[in-house]
Structures are given as C-alpha cells and as structure tokens.
Write a protein that holds these residues in place. Structure first.
Motif, short mmCIF file in Angstrom:
data_model
loop_
_atom_site.label_atom_id
_atom_site.label_comp_id
_atom_site.label_asym_id
_atom_site.label_seq_id
_atom_site.Cartn_x
_atom_site.Cartn_y
_atom_site.Cartn_z
N UNK A 202 0.85 -1.19 0.00
CA UNK A 202 0.00 0.00 0.00
C UNK A 202 0.89 1.23 0.00
N UNK A 203 0.58 2.18 -0.88
CA UNK A 203 1.35 3.43 -0.95
C UNK A 203 0.40 4.62 -1.06
N UNK A 204 0.93 5.78 -0.74
CA UNK A 204 0.18 7.03 -0.89
C UNK A 204 0.95 7.91 -1.86
N UNK A 205 0.21 8.67 -2.67
CA UNK A 205 0.84 9.71 -3.48
C UNK A 205 0.53 11.03 -2.76
N UNK A 206 1.57 11.83 -2.54
CA UNK A 206 1.39 13.07 -1.80
C UNK A 206 1.93 14.27 -2.56
N UNK A 207 1.34 15.41 -2.27
CA UNK A 207 1.84 16.67 -2.82
C UNK A 207 2.76 17.28 -1.77
N UNK A 246 -7.97 -0.35 0.28
CA UNK A 246 -7.10 0.49 1.11
C UNK A 246 -7.41 0.24 2.58
N UNK A 247 -6.36 0.06 3.37
CA UNK A 247 -6.51 -0.15 4.81
C UNK A 247 -6.10 1.15 5.50
N UNK A 248 -7.06 1.82 6.14
CA UNK A 248 -6.76 3.12 6.75
C UNK A 248 -5.77 3.00 7.90
N UNK A 249 -5.75 1.84 8.55
CA UNK A 249 -4.74 1.59 9.58
C UNK A 249 -3.34 1.64 8.97
N UNK A 252 -2.42 5.33 8.17
CA UNK A 252 -1.94 6.05 9.36
C UNK A 252 -0.51 5.64 9.71
N UNK A 253 -0.26 4.34 9.64
CA UNK A 253 1.07 3.82 9.97
C UNK A 253 2.12 4.38 9.02
N UNK A 254 1.79 4.41 7.72
CA UNK A 254 2.72 4.93 6.70
C UNK A 254 3.04 6.40 6.98
N UNK A 255 2.01 7.19 7.24
CA UNK A 255 2.22 8.62 7.48
C UNK A 255 3.05 8.86 8.73
N UNK A 256 2.79 8.05 9.76
CA UNK A 256 3.52 8.20 11.02
C UNK A 256 5.00 7.85 10.83
N UNK A 257 5.25 6.71 10.19
CA UNK A 257 6.63 6.26 10.00
C UNK A 257 7.42 7.21 9.09
N UNK A 267 3.05 18.58 6.42
CA UNK A 267 2.43 19.66 5.63
C UNK A 267 2.03 19.19 4.23
N UNK A 268 2.35 17.93 3.93
CA UNK A 268 2.00 17.40 2.60
C UNK A 268 0.52 17.07 2.51
N UNK A 269 0.04 16.97 1.27
CA UNK A 269 -1.38 16.67 1.05
C UNK A 269 -1.48 15.30 0.38
N UNK A 270 -2.30 14.42 0.94
CA UNK A 270 -2.50 13.09 0.34
C UNK A 270 -3.36 13.24 -0.91
N UNK A 271 -2.82 12.85 -2.06
CA UNK A 271 -3.55 12.96 -3.34
C UNK A 271 -4.31 11.68 -3.66
N UNK A 272 -3.71 10.53 -3.34
CA UNK A 272 -4.37 9.25 -3.63
C UNK A 272 -3.76 8.14 -2.79
N UNK A 273 -4.52 7.04 -2.68
CA UNK A 273 -4.05 5.85 -1.95
C UNK A 273 -4.19 4.67 -2.91
N UNK A 274 -3.21 3.78 -2.87
CA UNK A 274 -3.20 2.69 -3.85
C UNK A 274 -2.72 1.40 -3.20
#
Length: 338
Positions: A202-207, A246-249, A252-257, A267-274
């Motif tokens: 699972x990955x996030x694309x961020x601005x 997508x697993x929201x848990x 959260x873990x990805x953003x925290x780590x 300060x980044x903005x999550x654009x998508x989750x994959x």
C-alpha cells in the motif's frame, strides 16, 4: 514475411519490456502482447519504480548484477534523452538508512548506480534511530507514463496488442509458435506455479514539492520517493495477503513512519491511496521449457516472480527472455519457421 508467431502474456513492466525486446530484435517474428489488464490498471502502475534490488538466494550474483546494470543503463539513456518527461524516467538522489549495520555493507548493485558511498556521521545525525547508510543517485521510473510510452514503442516495432483474459496455455497453443509467460501472479493459474505468492503493498501519493531526495529505510517498509508530479510514500510488505482495498490503519502507519524520517511531510497533502499485489517468489523464474499441449509441443519462455523488484530488473530479465526465445527458434524444426 513474418514467419514465427510469438505471444507475450502479461502487460505489466515485465511483459511490455519483454515484448519490446523481442519485437525490436527479431523483426521476422510476429509478436502479440496479450493481457486482461493494461496501463493504468496493472500492478506496475502503482509501483514507486525506484531502482534498488535485494539479493535472490539461488540465482548467481553475476546474473543479478547483469539484470540490474542492463536495466539501469537502459533507463539512464532514457532519463538523459528528450523522452525523459513523457517516458516518466528521471534521476533521483538520496539515502538508504539502516538501524543496524547490514551484513553486506556494500550491495551487489553499488557499482551500477551513480556516486555510491557510505553516509558520513554528520549526515546520519538527521536520522537518530539509524546507525549506517548509503548515499547515491539512482533512477525513478514512473510506470503510469513509462508503460504507455513503451507500448507505443512496441507498436512502432510492428507489435500487436490484444486485450483478453486467458486461463491456460492451451488457449494459445494453436495460434502461436512460442509463448512468453510474463503473467506475474497470474502464473499461479496459468502454469500452476504455487511458488508465486502475493506481497501486498500500500502506498500514498502526496503533494510535497519541496522534497527533492529519496529516503528509504533498509527494511524496505518505510520510504519516501519524490517523483515528477508527486511524492510516493509507503509502505507495506504483507505476505500472502490478497486484500486490494485500502486499509486506513496502514495509511496512518505509513504517514507516522514517514513523518518520523521527514517531519515536513506533515504539511503534505495526500492525493491518492493505492494497493497492489507484488508477484513474489523465492527467485524470479526466467527459463524456457517445452510444454506438451493437446496436439502439439510448444516452446514456453517464463519471465515472472520479481516481487517488488519488477521495475528494477525488467529490462535485464527481458533481454534474458529474448535470449531464450532465440534458443527456442534454433530448436524449432525448419518447417515451423516457414
């Protein structure tokens, strides 16, 4: 006159790379790329696409080095050409950091990347949980741009594209002389290989356009990869996990780590989750065999099971698969080529 009919099954980065290599090198072959899913719907499309590699246990290191170097050199030429933006290939510099000093301080691919060195103590200060690191420049290949660009190159080389799903090699045996299996996780059903299994990512694309350097934790589970239009942050490595939601848990873990490594990500903005399922195997399968199908024996070349290293090894293993196709051609009776 195109005499020999070749089909490549699978249109992820392995399949499309292999199809291009064959179509460009063997103009006397009629090459079809067949898959149920094409970009933007393949697993490769979501990959961060940064060139790193882990060592596979049972493949000679020299062969793995060649796979890496061939892919690196191929993508470097694109990154340094006018095609770079449309192909989605760029140079990327940064750090790979380790909580403990790894058994192999210098990875087998160190000579292939640019400017590889160990990090200084001063550099490591910004990562207080980590004791050791590598600094270097590698490549990032964004498959959502690269796959359509490569598919276009395949069509220019005279290749045909067909979208349909198949469940067995028998469905192809009467229409083609050589079958090239690049079906990834699909090889479980297509050729009955239970050694290939999913590793959920699972990955996030961020601005976060201010981020210019990649950071990768050596365990491979936490990473930040700035790209052309967004930053890919991840991730997960969940073996035998087939969930595509997508697993929201996990989010959260990805953003925290990742924020621990790069505090400004807050300060980044999550654009998508994959979510995607990496086609993993103890070792990739890059080999040929003669398969007995109803009515005839067919040459089959396999190229699958790269796990999370598909983009990293795609061109190198495609060149190996091309070599195996050449061997199949030599073994075919003369009338088969008429």
């Amino acid at each position: 006159m195109k005499n020999v009919r070749v089909v490549v099954v699978g249109a992820g980065v392995i399949g499309v790379s292999t199809a291009v290599c064959i179509a460009e090198a063997l103009p006397f072959c009629s090459v079809t790329l067949l898959a149920d899913k094409f970009s933007p719907d393949t697993t490769s499309d979501g990959a961060a696409g940064i060139l790193f590699a882990a060592k596979f246990p049972d493949i000679p290191v020299e062969r793995q080095k060649r796979w890496f170097k061939d892919t690196f050199d191929h993508l470097l030429a694109i990154a340094q050409s006018q095609h770079s933006p449309e192909a989605g290939v760029m140079l990327s510099s940064g750090w790979q950091i380790f909580k403990e000093v790894p058994a192999e301080r210098k990875p087998f691919w160190a000579e292939s990347v640019i400017g590889f060195r160990f990090m200084t103590e001063e550099e490591l200060k910004r990562f207080p949980d980590h004791k050791f690191g590598h600094a270097f420049t590698t490549l990032k290949c964004e498959c959502s741009s690269y796959l359509p660009w490569l598919e276009n190159r395949f069509r220019k080389a005279g290749g045909h594209v067909e979208q349909r799903s198949i469940n067995s090699l028998q469905e192809l045996s009467n229409s083609y002389d050589i079958i090239v299996n690049c079906s990834g996780l699909g090889s479980r059903t297509l050729v009955g290989d239970n050694q290939v299994y999913p590793v959920r990512g699972q990955v996030l694309k961020m601005e976060a356009p201010w981020l210019q350097h990649f950071i990768r934790d050596g365990d491979g589970k936490t990473y930040i990869y700035p790209g052309m239009h967004s930053v890919t942050v991840g991730g997960t490595r969940q073996e035998e996990d087939w969930r595509l939601d997508v697993d929201e848990g996990d989010t959260d873990s990805i953003l925290k780590r990742c924020s621990r490594l790069e505090p400004s990500l807050g300060h980044g903005k999550v654009l998508s989750k994959w979510v995607g399922l990496r086609p993993s195997r103890r070792n990739p399968r890059v080999e040929k065999e003669l398969v007995q199908l109803p009515g005839r024996r067919v040459h089959v070349v396999h190229n699958y099971g790269h796990g999370g290293w598909g983009v990293t090894l795609a061109w190198g293993t495609a060149l190996d698969a091309l070599g195996l196709v050449r061997q199949c051609l030599q073994e075919m009776p003369p009338q088969a080529k008429l």
